[in-house]
Design a protein around this motif. Structure first.
Motif, PDB file in Angstrom:
ATOM      1  N   ASP A   3       0.811  -1.212   0.000  1.00 50.73           N
ATOM      2  CA  ASP A   3       0.000   0.000   0.000  1.00 50.73           C
ATOM      3  C   ASP A   3       0.847   1.266   0.000  1.00 50.73           C
ATOM      4  N   ASP A   4       1.995   1.218   0.642  1.00 46.24           N
ATOM      5  CA  ASP A   4       2.859   2.392   0.737  1.00 46.24           C
ATOM      6  C   ASP A   4       4.319   1.965   0.638  1.00 46.24           C
ATOM      7  N   PRO A   5       4.835   1.855  -0.596  1.00 46.34           N
ATOM      8  CA  PRO A   5       6.220   1.394  -0.782  1.00 46.34           C
ATOM      9  C   PRO A   5       7.260   2.281  -0.111  1.00 46.34           C
ATOM     10  N   LEU A   6       6.885   3.535   0.180  1.00 47.16           N
ATOM     11  CA  LEU A   6       7.840   4.430   0.821  1.00 47.16           C
ATOM     12  C   LEU A   6       8.220   3.941   2.220  1.00 47.16           C
ATOM     13  N   ARG A   7       7.402   3.066   2.782  1.00 47.55           N
ATOM     14  CA  ARG A   7       7.739   2.515   4.097  1.00 47.55           C
ATOM     15  C   ARG A   7       9.030   1.711   4.053  1.00 47.55           C
ATOM     16  N   MET A   8       9.417   1.241   2.879  1.00 49.16           N
ATOM     17  CA  MET A   8      10.706   0.545   2.768  1.00 49.16           C
ATOM     18  C   MET A   8      11.854   1.503   3.065  1.00 49.16           C
TER      19      MET A   8
END
Length: 207
Positions: A3-8
Motif C-alpha cells: 500500500d505504501d512502498p515508501l515505508r521501505m
C-alpha cells in the motif's frame, strides 16, 4: 509495503535512527518488493532520503538501502561505487569510504548529500597505470553526474548548486599540499563562496 512502498525507505531511517538491526524477514521483503518504489514520486523519495541523511549516523540505513537493492531505483550510481580504491593494497572500496565520510560530517542535509556523492565520478574515471590507480578529474565528472541525479529527484536549484559546488571543489585542498600562498587562500575562499564552511567540513571529513 504494497500500500505504501515508501515505508521501505522509512525502514532504513528507523534502522539508522534507532540503532536497530534489520531482521532477515524485513531484508527479504524489501529485496523482493523493491521494484514497488518506482510508483512513488521523486519528491517523496527525496524527502525521505533527506530525513535519513540527518539522523546522527545514517550508515546502517544507507547500507540497508544498498544491500536490499532499493537504492538502485533512485541512486543507482551509489552501488557502482563498490570498487576498490587500490586493487594491490586493497584499501576500502569507494562506497564504504563515501558512507564513512557521510557519517563523519555534521548532520546537515547539504553537506551530508555532498559527502555521500563526492566520489560518485570515480567509477567512470578509474584507470590503472604504472603508478597504480588514478581517478583523474573525478570531481568534475562527479559534479555533473550528481547534478543530473539530484535534478531527477526534484531537488531545488539552490540545493543542486550547493551540492555540486562542494563535490567539484572537494579536492581543492589537496592541490595546495606544496604550500598555501595568500593568493591560493583567497581563491579557495572566493570559489567556495557561500559554501565555505560546508567545503571545509567535507574536506576535513574526507581526509
Amino acid at each position: 509495503f504494497g500500500d505504501d512502498p515508501l515505508r521501505m525507505m522509512r525502514a532504513a531511517r528507523f534502522v539508522a535512527g534507532y540503532g536497530l538491526a534489520p531482521e532477515e524477514g524485513l531484508v527479504a521483503a524489501v529485496t523482493e518488493m523493491r521494484d514497488r518504489i518506482d510508483i512513488v514520486s521523486p519528491e517523496r523519495i527525496r524527502d525521505e532520503l533527506d530525513k535519513l541523511m540527518v539522523v546522527e549516523d545514517p550508515s546502517a540505513g544507507l547500507w540497508f538501502l544498498v544491500d536490499t537493492g532499493l537504492i538502485d531505483h533512485f541512486l543507482p550510481e551509489l552501488p557502482a561505487m563498490r570498487l576498490e580504491q587500490d586493487p594491490i593494497h586493497r584499501h576500502k572500496d569507494v562506497l564504504a569510504h563515501s558512507i564513512a565520510v557521510t557519517a563523519k560530517t555534521r548532520p546537515e542535509r547539504i553537506v551530508r548529500l555532498a559527502a555521500l556523492l563526492h566520489d560518485i565520478g570515480k567509477p567512470r574515471t578509474r584507470a590503472i597505470g604504472p603508478n597504480g590507480v588514478s581517478f583523474h578529474h573525478h570531481e568534475v565528472v562527479g559534479a555533473r553526474m550528481a547534478r543530473k541525479r539530484l535534478q531527477a529527484l526534484r531537488y531545488s536549484n539552490d540545493d543542486v548548486d550547493a551540492i555540486t559546488t562542494l563535490i567539484e571543489l572537494h579536492l581543492r585542498f589537496h592541490t595546495y599540499k606544496m604550500g598555501w600562498t595568500d593568493s591560493a587562500v583567497r581563491r579557495f575562499v572566493r570559489d567556495a563562496g557561500p559554501y565555505l564552511d560546508e567545503l571545509v567540513e567535507l574536506t576535513r571529513c574526507d581526509c
